[in-house]
Design a protein around this motif. Sequence first.
Motif, PDB file in Angstrom:
ATOM      1  N   GLN A 130     -50.226 -30.852  -6.865  1.00 27.51           N
ATOM      2  CA  GLN A 130     -50.333 -31.088  -5.376  1.00 27.51           C
ATOM      3  C   GLN A 130     -49.005 -31.574  -5.013  1.00 27.51           C
ATOM      4  O   GLN A 130     -48.474 -31.112  -3.668  1.00 27.51           O
ATOM      5  CB  GLN A 130     -51.440 -31.764  -5.047  1.00 27.51           C
ATOM      6  CG  GLN A 130     -51.600 -32.052  -3.481  1.00 27.51           C
ATOM      7  CD  GLN A 130     -51.048 -33.232  -2.972  1.00 27.51           C
ATOM      8  OE1 GLN A 130     -50.918 -34.428  -3.759  1.00 27.51           O
ATOM      9  NE2 GLN A 130     -50.307 -33.181  -1.809  1.00 27.51           N
ATOM     10  N   LYS A 131     -48.579 -32.615  -5.528  1.00 33.34           N
ATOM     11  CA  LYS A 131     -47.317 -33.325  -4.823  1.00 33.34           C
ATOM     12  C   LYS A 131     -46.169 -32.356  -4.922  1.00 33.34           C
ATOM     13  O   LYS A 131     -45.115 -32.663  -4.098  1.00 33.34           O
ATOM     14  CB  LYS A 131     -47.172 -34.663  -5.434  1.00 33.34           C
ATOM     15  CG  LYS A 131     -46.763 -34.604  -6.859  1.00 33.34           C
ATOM     16  CD  LYS A 131     -46.601 -36.152  -7.500  1.00 33.34           C
ATOM     17  CE  LYS A 131     -46.480 -36.010  -9.034  1.00 33.34           C
ATOM     18  NZ  LYS A 131     -46.291 -37.495  -9.533  1.00 33.34           N
ATOM     19  N   TYR A 132     -45.987 -31.429  -5.860  1.00 36.21           N
ATOM     20  CA  TYR A 132     -44.846 -30.567  -5.769  1.00 36.21           C
ATOM     21  C   TYR A 132     -45.126 -29.181  -5.223  1.00 36.21           C
ATOM     22  O   TYR A 132     -44.357 -27.846  -5.659  1.00 36.21           O
ATOM     23  CB  TYR A 132     -44.580 -30.471  -7.392  1.00 36.21           C
ATOM     24  CG  TYR A 132     -44.287 -31.695  -7.855  1.00 36.21           C
ATOM     25  CD1 TYR A 132     -43.108 -32.556  -7.273  1.00 36.21           C
ATOM     26  CD2 TYR A 132     -44.644 -31.918  -8.886  1.00 36.21           C
ATOM     27  CE1 TYR A 132     -42.779 -33.510  -7.733  1.00 36.21           C
ATOM     28  CE2 TYR A 132     -44.321 -33.320  -9.543  1.00 36.21           C
ATOM     29  CZ  TYR A 132     -43.566 -34.133  -9.059  1.00 36.21           C
ATOM     30  OH  TYR A 132     -43.232 -35.155  -9.784  1.00 36.21           O
ATOM     31  N   ARG A 133     -46.199 -28.715  -4.744  1.00 38.77           N
ATOM     32  CA  ARG A 133     -46.716 -27.421  -4.423  1.00 38.77           C
ATOM     33  C   ARG A 133     -45.605 -26.637  -3.271  1.00 38.77           C
ATOM     34  O   ARG A 133     -45.439 -25.457  -3.649  1.00 38.77           O
ATOM     35  CB  ARG A 133     -48.003 -27.431  -3.491  1.00 38.77           C
ATOM     36  CG  ARG A 133     -49.086 -27.428  -4.508  1.00 38.77           C
ATOM     37  CD  ARG A 133     -50.467 -26.874  -3.883  1.00 38.77           C
ATOM     38  NE  ARG A 133     -50.912 -27.369  -2.660  1.00 38.77           N
ATOM     39  CZ  ARG A 133     -51.788 -28.186  -2.385  1.00 38.77           C
ATOM     40  NH1 ARG A 133     -52.652 -28.601  -3.523  1.00 38.77           N
ATOM     41  NH2 ARG A 133     -52.031 -28.751  -1.150  1.00 38.77           N
ATOM     42  N   GLY A 134     -44.857 -27.237  -2.720  1.00 44.82           N
ATOM     43  CA  GLY A 134     -43.927 -26.548  -1.414  1.00 44.82           C
ATOM     44  C   GLY A 134     -42.700 -26.341  -2.453  1.00 44.82           C
ATOM     45  O   GLY A 134     -41.887 -25.625  -1.805  1.00 44.82           O
ATOM     46  N   ILE A 135     -42.120 -26.929  -3.496  1.00 48.28           N
ATOM     47  CA  ILE A 135     -41.058 -26.881  -4.381  1.00 48.28           C
ATOM     48  C   ILE A 135     -40.936 -25.141  -4.723  1.00 48.28           C
ATOM     49  O   ILE A 135     -39.981 -24.529  -4.763  1.00 48.28           O
ATOM     50  CB  ILE A 135     -40.811 -27.591  -5.519  1.00 48.28           C
ATOM     51  CG1 ILE A 135     -40.742 -29.200  -4.606  1.00 48.28           C
ATOM     52  CG2 ILE A 135     -39.551 -27.454  -6.136  1.00 48.28           C
ATOM     53  CD1 ILE A 135     -40.561 -30.119  -5.778  1.00 48.28           C
ATOM     54  N   GLY A 136     -42.384 -24.941  -5.455  1.00 45.49           N
ATOM     55  CA  GLY A 136     -42.289 -23.628  -6.175  1.00 45.49           C
ATOM     56  C   GLY A 136     -42.161 -22.448  -5.158  1.00 45.49           C
ATOM     57  O   GLY A 136     -40.991 -21.377  -5.453  1.00 45.49           O
ATOM     58  N   PRO A 137     -42.862 -22.453  -4.056  1.00 44.96           N
ATOM     59  CA  PRO A 137     -42.338 -21.212  -2.991  1.00 44.96           C
ATOM     60  C   PRO A 137     -41.156 -21.296  -2.350  1.00 44.96           C
ATOM     61  O   PRO A 137     -40.476 -20.332  -1.951  1.00 44.96           O
ATOM     62  CB  PRO A 137     -43.618 -21.546  -2.033  1.00 44.96           C
ATOM     63  CG  PRO A 137     -44.850 -22.287  -2.684  1.00 44.96           C
ATOM     64  CD  PRO A 137     -43.938 -23.206  -3.831  1.00 44.96           C
ATOM     65  N   ALA A 138     -40.525 -22.717  -2.483  1.00 43.63           N
ATOM     66  CA  ALA A 138     -39.105 -22.725  -1.717  1.00 43.63           C
ATOM     67  C   ALA A 138     -38.093 -21.810  -2.802  1.00 43.63           C
ATOM     68  O   ALA A 138     -37.243 -21.262  -2.352  1.00 43.63           O
ATOM     69  CB  ALA A 138     -38.727 -24.167  -1.699  1.00 43.63           C
ATOM     70  N   ILE A 139     -38.176 -22.046  -4.073  1.00 45.52           N
ATOM     71  CA  ILE A 139     -37.513 -21.465  -5.022  1.00 45.52           C
ATOM     72  C   ILE A 139     -37.661 -19.936  -4.885  1.00 45.52           C
ATOM     73  O   ILE A 139     -36.689 -19.154  -5.022  1.00 45.52           O
ATOM     74  CB  ILE A 139     -37.598 -22.153  -6.512  1.00 45.52           C
ATOM     75  CG1 ILE A 139     -37.473 -23.634  -6.361  1.00 45.52           C
ATOM     76  CG2 ILE A 139     -36.936 -21.260  -7.513  1.00 45.52           C
ATOM     77  CD1 ILE A 139     -37.746 -24.231  -7.892  1.00 45.52           C
ATOM     78  N   ILE A 140     -38.935 -19.759  -5.013  1.00 43.31           N
ATOM     79  CA  ILE A 140     -39.392 -18.001  -4.717  1.00 43.31           C
ATOM     80  C   ILE A 140     -38.507 -17.524  -3.536  1.00 43.31           C
ATOM     81  O   ILE A 140     -37.862 -16.358  -3.515  1.00 43.31           O
ATOM     82  CB  ILE A 140     -40.842 -17.916  -4.601  1.00 43.31           C
ATOM     83  CG1 ILE A 140     -41.360 -18.555  -6.101  1.00 43.31           C
ATOM     84  CG2 ILE A 140     -40.901 -16.373  -4.591  1.00 43.31           C
ATOM     85  CD1 ILE A 140     -42.856 -18.556  -6.156  1.00 43.31           C
ATOM     86  N   GLY A 141     -38.897 -18.032  -2.373  1.00 43.32           N
ATOM     87  CA  GLY A 141     -38.305 -17.580  -1.168  1.00 43.32           C
ATOM     88  C   GLY A 141     -36.702 -17.578  -1.184  1.00 43.32           C
ATOM     89  O   GLY A 141     -36.204 -16.473  -0.876  1.00 43.32           O
ATOM     90  N   GLY A 142     -35.891 -18.729  -1.555  1.00 46.85           N
ATOM     91  CA  GLY A 142     -34.648 -18.886  -1.594  1.00 46.85           C
ATOM     92  C   GLY A 142     -34.117 -17.426  -2.360  1.00 46.85           C
ATOM     93  O   GLY A 142     -33.162 -16.787  -2.322  1.00 46.85           O
ATOM     94  N   SER A 143     -34.531 -17.373  -3.814  1.00 45.75           N
ATOM     95  CA  SER A 143     -34.039 -16.255  -4.797  1.00 45.75           C
ATOM     96  C   SER A 143     -34.564 -14.848  -4.052  1.00 45.75           C
ATOM     97  O   SER A 143     -33.417 -14.025  -4.543  1.00 45.75           O
ATOM     98  CB  SER A 143     -34.944 -16.550  -6.030  1.00 45.75           C
ATOM     99  OG  SER A 143     -34.668 -17.878  -6.558  1.00 45.75           O
ATOM    100  N   GLY A 144     -35.605 -14.872  -3.635  1.00 46.54           N
ATOM    101  CA  GLY A 144     -35.800 -13.542  -2.729  1.00 46.54           C
ATOM    102  C   GLY A 144     -34.793 -13.067  -1.870  1.00 46.54           C
ATOM    103  O   GLY A 144     -34.407 -11.787  -1.701  1.00 46.54           O
TER     104      GLY A 144
END
Length: 402
Positions: A130-144
Amino acid sequence: MKKHIWLAIIASALGFFVDLYDIIILSIVRSKSLLELGVPEAELLSKGVSLINVQMVGMLIGGFIWGIIGDKFGRLSVLFGSILLYSTATFVNAYAPNFEIYLLLRFLAGVGLAGELGAAITLVTEQMPQKYRGIGPAIIGGSGMLGAIAGAYIGGKYSWQFTYQLGGGLGFALLILRLGVLESGLFNAMKEKTSNKGNLRLLFKNKAYIIKYISICVLGFPVWYVNGVVMTFTPEIAKAWGMTEIPSVSTVFTYYFIGFTFGDLTGGLVSQYLQSRKKAIRLYLSLYAIGAVLFFAIGNQSLMLYYGLLLFLGFCVGYSIVLLTLAAEQYGTNIRATVTTSSLNILRATVIPQTLLFGFLNPYIGTVQSAMFVGLVAILLAFWGLSNLEETFHKDLNYMEE
């Protein structure tokens, strides 16, 4: 974080790279591909709108199809099925003999493209602590977003046929990496507990749920306003503005998506720092409104100002990846993929009413004024949508909708 989570993030990031590459190249190669297929120059605008809109209709339909599949059969089924469809359609698009086949292939590609990001965000959000949930999508979005930059570069430098061939080939290559990705633990735990999976009626079971779903969707209007109206029709807007140098569409997309890349990366990190999805979105949306005013006030004064302000607007719409995380956190596991995937593609499909409104107003109030009016509507709707959503940063996602 565990190894399987990082693998899911990397595979999802590369998937979004290919996804955005395939979405963007239509706008980049629109004119030269249509001219080579024998479309008269006077019809480039109308035929271009048709291609963009039919691709978005495909995404709209596919968003619901893949969302339901993701909730009924698993997130991985979408990640494999969607990329296979859009990669095939994109590759074959290089050999389209006429406009009608071109139109059909962009529709099929749109259906396939609909599943990629929603399933990826759902899978990664459910796997991460839960405390890191925003990090994964940020990496996905930036790479995309790097995929969009690559699409703008390739489409501007090489033939439209090669641009489509490369997009399809990248998708096929990515399928191999996906073989090692694990299914969401929350989905596996939910499978035996309920048969009420992917049920669209749960999205609309009462007025509050209807407003919440609509609010998620309209929050994406500003993202696709810049993409579908301002950048795609940059030649028409620049000419109406009387600019002596007409901005290159491929360069416009490159600047915009460089900004978008950093916006996605920082948007997720800012939401982690603020411990709030809504505060992060409100901040970036406010900056976007300022950027839009500046664009129409001074954007025509020089080529570098035009590019620079689109770079800034791209950064500001980085809130979109936080929005998808917020959408995934709004609903239970049994309809989470349906919500995330369908709402994402409704977000994308908002380009249809925006381009139609732009085209309708154009003969009456002019190209620039039409673009300004559509942008104002998009921003107001986005702020309204944000006001209706609950904060979800600390929310436990292990629950179901009944």
